[in-house]
Design a protein around this motif. Structure first.
Motif, PDB file in Angstrom:
ATOM      1  N   ASP A 194      34.914  29.763 -23.556  1.00  0.00           N
ATOM      2  CA  ASP A 194      35.151  31.502 -25.467  1.00  0.00           C
ATOM      3  C   ASP A 194      35.470  32.488 -24.265  1.00  0.00           C
ATOM      4  OD1 ASP A 194      32.758  31.715 -24.227  1.00  0.00           O
ATOM      5  OD2 ASP A 194      32.054  32.275 -26.288  1.00  0.00           O
ATOM      6  N   SER A 195      36.021  32.556 -22.743  1.00  0.00           N
ATOM      7  CA  SER A 195      36.431  33.394 -22.054  1.00  0.00           C
ATOM      8  C   SER A 195      37.711  33.696 -21.696  1.00  0.00           C
ATOM      9  CB  SER A 195      35.756  33.228 -20.733  1.00  0.00           C
ATOM     10  OG  SER A 195      33.954  33.499 -21.524  1.00  0.00           O
TER      11      SER A 195
ATOM     12  N   GLU B  76      37.053  36.497 -28.426  1.00  0.00           N
ATOM     13  CA  GLU B  76      35.981  37.005 -30.472  1.00  0.00           C
ATOM     14  C   GLU B  76      37.406  36.251 -31.368  1.00  0.00           C
ATOM     15  OE1 GLU B  76      33.536  38.453 -31.416  1.00  0.00           O
ATOM     16  OE2 GLU B  76      33.560  38.841 -28.917  1.00  0.00           O
ATOM     17  N   LYS B  77      38.149  36.548 -30.932  1.00  0.00           N
ATOM     18  CA  LYS B  77      39.856  35.761 -32.360  1.00  0.00           C
ATOM     19  C   LYS B  77      40.926  34.859 -31.446  1.00  0.00           C
ATOM     20  CE  LYS B  77      38.265  37.612 -36.719  1.00  0.00           C
ATOM     21  NZ  LYS B  77      38.537  38.199 -38.072  1.00  0.00           N
ATOM     22  N   GLN B  78      41.116  33.633 -31.394  1.00  0.00           N
ATOM     23  CA  GLN B  78      42.436  33.666 -31.223  1.00  0.00           C
ATOM     24  C   GLN B  78      43.176  32.434 -31.823  1.00  0.00           C
ATOM     25  OE1 GLN B  78      42.827  31.426 -27.646  1.00  0.00           O
ATOM     26  NE2 GLN B  78      44.714  32.135 -26.736  1.00  0.00           N
TER      27      GLN B  78
END
Length: 258
Positions: free
Chosen positions: A71-72, A84-86
């Motif tokens: 998540d980075s 945070e959101k994609q």
């Protein structure tokens, strides 16, 4: 095999698989990130993604290789930003200050023209090219001059842009030349490079610094005093080192301030 050994083996395998998964790049997330991204509120351009590279709209920031792991968002320097959101037209990440940056994908086909895909401009960090004067002491006239010569030696400086993303700028370092004459007699002539200040300036600072300026300070019984400024480009951190040239042509340095 005992039950305890079997459990240990399974646990070790599980950890290896987990670590491997954590380091695996998400090609699907990278594909979603392709395109030009704007600040959701201001509509200002943030960056463009092509392939595995992030490009910036200003002419001085170097493109940056990136990958998405877990998540980075991970830059080539190793700096990580939590995602945070994609989605296809949405990308939210948390910058180094902990702020959430909300971006949206542009649908303007002409916005690509704002980006520099060639090598960005490398900046010179100089004040004056040449300066000179005549000074007197005990009835003797001394003519000094300083020449600032930009080089092709590159110094890389990392900073953060308005979105809190780490960007890399490149500067050319300088060589300073000082000559001192007493009438027609040359009593001193030499080039100064930043490496010569290694005994006065910490090595880690010196590697990132530019020899930015050289100025005449004053003349007294000891000789002619010149001050060199070594600074981190675009930053407030500087060292001021004095070079004293005596009347026999010998030079000595001392740290003035930092």
């Amino acid at each position: 095999m005992t039950i305890l050994a079997a459990v240990a083996l399974l646990t070790g395998c599980s950890r290896q698989q987990s670590n491997s998964s954590d380091q695996t790049e998400s090609l699907e997330a990278k594909k979603l990130l392709q395109g030009v991204w704007l600040d959701s509120e201001t509509e200002e351009v943030s960056f463009q993604v092509k392939g595995d590279t992030i490009y910036y709209s200003d002419s001085t920031s170097m493109p940056s290789y990136f990958k998405i792991v877990g998540d980075s968002l991970v830059l080539a320097s190793g700096t990580k930003y939590g995602i945070e959101k994609q989605a296809e037209h949405l990308f939210w990440f948390r910058n180094q200050n902990g702020d959430i940056i909300k971006l949206k994908k542009s649908d303007d086909p002409d916005i690509d023209k704002e980006f520099v895909h060639d090598t960005p401009k490398i900046m010179n960090y100089t004040h004056q090219v040449k300066t000179d004067s005549v000074v007197t002491y005990n009835g003797e006239r001394y003519h000094w001059y300083i020449a600032i010569n930009p080089t092709k030696y590159k110094v890389t400086h990392r900073t953060f842009n308005d979105d809190g993303l780490e960007v890399e700028n490149v500067y050319y370092d300088n060589i300073m030349h000082i000559s001192v004459f007493k009438g027609a007699q040359q009593i001193y002539s030499s080039d100064f490079r930043k490496q010569q200040y290694a005994q006065k300036v910490p090595q880690d600072f010196l590697e990132d610094a530019i020899l930015g300026n050289m100025e005449f300070s004053h003349i007294d019984a000891a000789g002619l005093h010149f001050n060199a400024t070594l600074c981190i480009p675009d930053g407030a951190s500087c060292y001021l080192v004095e070079s004293l040239i005596d009347y026999h042509g010998k030079m000595a340095m001392k740290l003035v301030e930092y």
